[in-house]
Write an enzyme that holds these catalytic residues in place. Structure first.
Site, PDB file in Angstrom:
ATOM      1  N   ASN A  41       0.846  -1.188   0.000  1.00 12.29           N
ATOM      2  CA  ASN A  41       0.000   0.000   0.000  1.00 12.29           C
ATOM      3  C   ASN A  41       0.886   1.243   0.000  1.00 12.29           C
ATOM      4  OD1 ASN A  41      -2.600   1.390   2.189  1.00 12.29           O
ATOM      5  ND2 ASN A  41      -2.361   1.534   0.000  1.00 12.29           N
TER       6      ASN A  41
ATOM      7  N   TYR B 138      -7.462  13.588  -1.233  1.00  8.97           N
ATOM      8  CA  TYR B 138      -7.350  12.730  -0.055  1.00  8.97           C
ATOM      9  C   TYR B 138      -6.957  13.566   1.141  1.00  8.97           C
ATOM     10  CZ  TYR B 138      -4.951   9.269   2.969  1.00  8.97           C
ATOM     11  OH  TYR B 138      -4.522   8.503   4.015  1.00  8.97           O
TER      12      TYR B 138
ATOM     13  N   GLU C 122     -10.610   9.724   7.666  1.00 13.97           N
ATOM     14  CA  GLU C 122      -9.827   9.664   6.427  1.00 13.97           C
ATOM     15  C   GLU C 122     -10.830   9.790   5.273  1.00 13.97           C
ATOM     16  OE1 GLU C 122      -6.374   6.715   4.603  1.00 13.97           O
ATOM     17  OE2 GLU C 122      -8.149   5.811   5.529  1.00 13.97           O
TER      18      GLU C 122
ATOM     19  N   TYR D 283     -11.849  10.585   0.953  1.00 13.59           N
ATOM     20  CA  TYR D 283     -11.457  10.490  -0.448  1.00 13.59           C
ATOM     21  C   TYR D 283     -12.538  11.095  -1.343  1.00 13.59           C
ATOM     22  CZ  TYR D 283      -8.175   6.611   0.720  1.00 13.59           C
ATOM     23  OH  TYR D 283      -7.174   5.814   1.217  1.00 13.59           O
TER      24      TYR D 283
ATOM     25  N   GLU E  80      -2.756   6.598  -5.127  1.00 11.70           N
ATOM     26  CA  GLU E  80      -2.702   5.480  -4.186  1.00 11.70           C
ATOM     27  C   GLU E  80      -2.659   4.174  -4.964  1.00 11.70           C
ATOM     28  OE1 GLU E  80      -4.844   3.549  -0.224  1.00 11.70           O
ATOM     29  OE2 GLU E  80      -5.414   5.542  -0.941  1.00 11.70           O
TER      30      GLU E  80
END
Length: 333
Positions: A82, A114, A123, A125, A214
């Site tokens: 990741n 992000y 978190e 997105y 990502e």
């Protein structure tokens, strides 16, 4: 966090012509000091480069991230588990964000605005493009918002004992996933924040916010330039937008199962209302409560009216492979 190192100061006064020469040289040097040289990163780091905050984070694998002029960066990754990195701002905010470039996911990857907030720890997105895996897979839609030329579907997921900006923690992720993929354009961030709030998704105090690449167990690459936009962007439309007919119908999530889910509808502004619900095919309404309902010939458009049980009613929708919420409108009679 790594910051741009302070520039050195000129020495004490130098007499006569030497002073003038040294001063001229200093002015010329200072004029070019605004643009930092390209910088290559291969390990975890945050900081500032050419006026933008940057973040590089991976848990394993090989990733080369090159920081370029202004808000530009490029990423090459291989053998990673990741990775997420990019350029943007700290703290984040409801920026209007311009971005452009290329994004090449060889497998599972996202190109997204992000960011993180604290208190609560969130978190988030705004996904503009993705590779082989849709991040909304297996989740329940919380509605949608139409802005900047496409409809974005809204979701919430939870991470349990996972890495975060405060260390290992349990936290929610908020998602806006664009239906029409793109690798350049404008993101009116305020529209997503507002849509999340109307769906009951509360952000906290903003930490950083980046236009991120990502990759997850993939070999993604990208070359992106981000900048601050101007103006308010486009006006969003979503399932909770007040109707011009004198009342408002607002959707909220109920129970969810593998094959169906419940939605609650709250009507405000009138006690004599008509709510029209447009259910996207192939989904079908299988049950209603606290309302008198009828359907058009397609079975996808339902008309709901009061039946003496107040201004809140509900529906059960069979998924049939889709979890996109219906749209609703309200008129007062």
């Amino acid at each position: 966090m790594s910051h741009v190192p302070p520039r050195g100061r000129l020495r004490a006064l130098v007499a006569g012509l030497a002073t003038a020469v040294l001063a001229a040289a200093s002015i010329a040097w200072a004029g070019t000091a605004q643009a930092e040289a390209d910088r290559t990163l291969t390990s975890n780091l945050t900081g500032y480069h050419n006026g933008y905050f940057f973040s590089y984070w991976k848990d394993s694998g090989n990733v080369t991230m090159r920081l370029g002029a202004g808000g530009s960066y490029s990423v090459q990754m291989s053998g990673i588990n990741n990775f997420v990195g990019g350029k943007g701002w700290k703290p984040g905010s409801a920026h209007t964000v311009n971005y452009s470039g290329s994004f090449n996911p060889n497998g599972n990857g996202y190109l997204a605005l992000y960011g993180w907030t604290t208190n609560p720890l969130i978190e988030y997105y705004v996904v503009e493009d993705f590779g082989s895996y849709n991040p909304s897979s297996g989740t329940t839609s919380l509605g949608s918002v139409t802005t900047d030329g496409s409809t974005y579907d809204l979701y919430r997921t939870q991470r349990v004992n996972q890495p975060s900006i405060i260390g290992t923690a349990t936290f929610y992720q908020y998602w806006s996933v664009r239906r029409n993929h793109r690798t350049s354009g404008t993101i009116t961030t305020a529209n997503h924040f507002s849509a999340w709030a109307r769906s009951g998704l509360t952000l906290g105090t903003h930490d950083y916010q980046i236009m991120a690449t990502e990759g997850y167990q993939s070999n993604a690459s990208s070359s992106i330039t981000v900048s601050e936009g101007s103006g308010g962007g486009t006006t969003p439309t979503d399932p909770t937008t007040p109707s011009p007919g004198g009342c408002t119908a607002t959707l909220s999530a109920g129970e969810n199962w593998s094959d169906r889910y419940n939605l609650n509808v709250a009507v405000s502004g009138s006690n004599t209302w008509t709510v029209t619900m447009n259910v996207p095919s192939p989904q079908k309404i299988s049950a209603t409560w606290n309302t008198t309902a009828s359907w058009d010939s397609s079975g996808q458009i339902m008309t709901a009216r009061p039946n003496g049980n107040g201004n809140n009613f509900g529906v059960t929708i069979m998924k049939n492979g889709s979890t996109t919420w219906p749209s609703v409108s309200c008129s007062a009679s």
